[in-house]
Design an enzyme around this catalytic site. Structure first.
Site, PDB file in Angstrom:
ATOM      1  N   SER A 142       0.858  -1.081   0.109  1.00  0.00           N
ATOM      2  CA  SER A 142      -0.092  -0.169  -0.059  1.00  0.00           C
ATOM      3  C   SER A 142       0.948   1.218  -0.135  1.00  0.00           C
ATOM      4  CB  SER A 142      -0.962  -0.135   1.086  1.00  0.00           C
ATOM      5  OG  SER A 142      -1.326   1.352   1.608  1.00  0.00           O
ATOM      6  N   TYR A 155      -1.936  -1.350  10.464  1.00  0.00           N
ATOM      7  CA  TYR A 155      -2.076  -1.454   8.944  1.00  0.00           C
ATOM      8  C   TYR A 155      -0.740  -1.055   8.711  1.00  0.00           C
ATOM      9  CZ  TYR A 155      -3.893  -1.238   4.293  1.00  0.00           C
ATOM     10  OH  TYR A 155      -4.245  -1.492   2.801  1.00  0.00           O
TER      11      TYR A 155
HETATM   12  P1  NAD Z   1     -11.833  -6.307   0.150  1.00  0.00           P
HETATM   13  O1  NAD Z   1     -12.304  -6.194   1.629  1.00  0.00           O
HETATM   14  O2  NAD Z   1     -12.501  -5.569  -1.016  1.00  0.00           O
HETATM   15  O3  NAD Z   1     -11.336  -7.603  -0.282  1.00  0.00           O
HETATM   16  C1  NAD Z   1     -10.589  -8.243   0.572  1.00  0.00           C
HETATM   17  C2  NAD Z   1     -10.744  -9.980   0.307  1.00  0.00           C
HETATM   18  O4  NAD Z   1      -9.782 -10.621   1.285  1.00  0.00           O
HETATM   19  C3  NAD Z   1     -12.294 -10.482   0.787  1.00  0.00           C
HETATM   20  O5  NAD Z   1     -12.866 -11.297  -0.600  1.00  0.00           O
HETATM   21  C4  NAD Z   1     -12.144 -11.181   1.863  1.00  0.00           C
HETATM   22  O6  NAD Z   1     -13.210 -12.444   1.951  1.00  0.00           O
HETATM   23  C5  NAD Z   1     -10.603 -11.814   1.736  1.00  0.00           C
HETATM   24  N1  NAD Z   1     -10.001 -12.141   2.955  1.00  0.00           N
HETATM   25  C6  NAD Z   1     -10.150 -11.357   4.190  1.00  0.00           C
HETATM   26  N2  NAD Z   1      -9.538 -12.038   5.270  1.00  0.00           N
HETATM   27  C7  NAD Z   1      -8.956 -13.337   4.628  1.00  0.00           C
HETATM   28  C8  NAD Z   1      -8.259 -14.438   5.198  1.00  0.00           C
HETATM   29  N3  NAD Z   1      -8.026 -14.330   6.362  1.00  0.00           N
HETATM   30  N4  NAD Z   1      -8.080 -15.147   4.300  1.00  0.00           N
HETATM   31  C9  NAD Z   1      -8.370 -15.320   2.936  1.00  0.00           C
HETATM   32  N5  NAD Z   1      -9.168 -14.285   2.539  1.00  0.00           N
HETATM   33  C10 NAD Z   1      -9.548 -13.433   3.484  1.00  0.00           C
HETATM   34  O7  NAD Z   1     -10.555  -5.509  -0.026  1.00  0.00           O
HETATM   35  P2  NAD Z   1      -9.456  -4.734  -1.035  1.00  0.00           P
HETATM   36  O8  NAD Z   1      -9.688  -3.320  -0.932  1.00  0.00           O
HETATM   37  O9  NAD Z   1      -9.799  -5.325  -2.438  1.00  0.00           O
HETATM   38  O10 NAD Z   1      -8.087  -4.933  -0.455  1.00  0.00           O
HETATM   39  C11 NAD Z   1      -7.303  -6.170  -1.081  1.00  0.00           C
HETATM   40  C12 NAD Z   1      -5.540  -5.879  -0.653  1.00  0.00           C
HETATM   41  O11 NAD Z   1      -5.345  -4.586  -1.107  1.00  0.00           O
HETATM   42  C13 NAD Z   1      -5.444  -5.702   0.957  1.00  0.00           C
HETATM   43  O12 NAD Z   1      -4.283  -6.419   1.171  1.00  0.00           O
HETATM   44  C14 NAD Z   1      -5.498  -4.341   1.101  1.00  0.00           C
HETATM   45  O13 NAD Z   1      -4.959  -3.931   2.266  1.00  0.00           O
HETATM   46  C15 NAD Z   1      -4.953  -3.871   0.015  1.00  0.00           C
HETATM   47  N6  NAD Z   1      -4.918  -2.358  -0.476  1.00  0.00           N
HETATM   48  C16 NAD Z   1      -6.228  -1.988  -0.540  1.00  0.00           C
HETATM   49  C17 NAD Z   1      -6.311  -0.524  -0.789  1.00  0.00           C
HETATM   50  C18 NAD Z   1      -7.859   0.061  -1.058  1.00  0.00           C
HETATM   51  O14 NAD Z   1      -7.687   1.234  -0.904  1.00  0.00           O
HETATM   52  N7  NAD Z   1      -8.736  -0.787  -1.066  1.00  0.00           N
HETATM   53  C19 NAD Z   1      -5.211   0.334  -1.007  1.00  0.00           C
HETATM   54  C20 NAD Z   1      -4.069  -0.192  -0.924  1.00  0.00           C
HETATM   55  C21 NAD Z   1      -3.865  -1.634  -0.484  1.00  0.00           C
END
Ligand code: NAD
Length: 260
Positions: A142, A155
């Site tokens: 991130s 985080y």
């Molecule tokens: P999201 O909440 O839309 O999706 C997350 C997915 O992970 C879900 O399908 C959930 O069921 C699954 N999950 C959660 N815990 C789990 C576990 N213990 N085992 C297996 N699966 C699990 O989130 P997102 O926004 O798509 O984020 C995905 C990644 O991107 C994360 O690592 C997040 O930190 C990172 N990220 C997101 C953003 C943002 O702005 N959305 C920015 C930077 C980084």
């Protein structure tokens, strides 16, 4: 097709960023395991992506913090497709509190999903990449791998940690042709971020609009959210890159929120 017949394991890909990466990979001919806590959603995503082609997908139940579940899920992928070429360790959550109010159990839960999840999935997949003589390990970092924000101690700590892990894996994996890199997105409008808007507004005593305009997008060059498709393009670059020249790196995709 840049990933024809490559086998990819993508954690947390039933929805959000992981799902967009899975779609991009399937469009490039890959066979993708949608590994997620939510098996029904994973199977639904897999069905939709297989219909899209030219690659295909399967849904796999996996809690990335559970060693046996990770090993069983990766074994299922290997039984189905005879190996693993790409791991995208993407599953993650967000929990926000001021440090003095941060429940220890929530701190441990967040670190476990991001860091134990990255460790366990790497440990399970990398022997299969070594067998094939190459592969690509990709961690979902991130901007918070490089920058800090209030309320996000767990985080930010976890996302900084992934940079260290990627650098070690890039050194250990080099002799086997295995690369390791980190994607560092800015704010992407997924359920993970939508949940934070009211939470941060409450913690900081500001409006939800201010959270979006000032806190989330105030530092970008154009006030825009990064999209899941933007992140998927970077994931394709790291997966398809042909040599060890691109390893141990992190790439920020954030509308200029963080520049280095
Ligand atoms: P999201 O909440 O839309 O999706 C997350 C997915 O992970 C879900 O399908 C959930 O069921 C699954 N999950 C959660 N815990 C789990 C576990 N213990 N085992 C297996 N699966 C699990 O989130 P997102 O926004 O798509 O984020 C995905 C990644 O991107 C994360 O690592 C997040 O930190 C990172 N990220 C997101 C953003 C943002 O702005 N959305 C920015 C930077 C980084």
């Amino acid at each position: 097709m840049q990933l024809k017949d490559k086998v990819a394991v993508i954690t947390g890909s039933a929805r959000g960023i992981g799902q967009a990466i899975a779609k991009r990979y399937v469009l490039e001919g890959a066979r993708v395991a949608i590994a997620d806590l939510d098996l029904d959603a994973a199977q639904k995503t897999a069905k939709e992506l297989t219909a899209l082609g030219p690659g295909s997908a399967i849904g796999i139940a996996m809690n990335v913090t559970d060693e046996d579940a990770v090993n069983a899920g990766v074994e299922k992928v290997v039984e189905t497709w005879d190996g693993v070429d790409i791991l995208v360790s993407n599953a993650g959550i967000q929990l926000v509190h001021k440090i003095e109010n941060f429940p220890f159990a929530e701190w441990k839960k967040l670190l476990s999903i991001h860091l134990d999840g990255a460790f366990l999935t790497t440990k399970a997949c990398i022997p299969h990449m070594y067998k094939r003589g190459g592969g690509s390990v990709i961690y979902m970092g991130s901007v918070h791998s490089k920058e800090a924000s209030p309320l996000k101690s767990a985080y930010v700590t976890a996302k900084h940690g992934l940079l260290g892990l990627a650098r070690v894996i890039s050194k250990e994996g080099a002799a086997h042709g295995v690369r390791a890199n980190v994607i560092c997105p800015g704010f992407v409008k997924t359920p993970l971020v939508e949940k934070q808007i009211p939470e941060q507004a409450k913690e900081l005593g500001v409006s939800e609009e201010e959270v979006v305009k000032k806190i989330m997008l105030g530092g970008t060059v154009d006030g825009e959210f990064t999209t899941t498709e933007d992140v998927a393009e970077v994931a394709l670059l790291f997966a398809a890159f042909p040599t060890n020249a691109l390893t141990g790196q992190s790439l920020v995709v954030s509308h200029g929120w963080f520049m280095e």
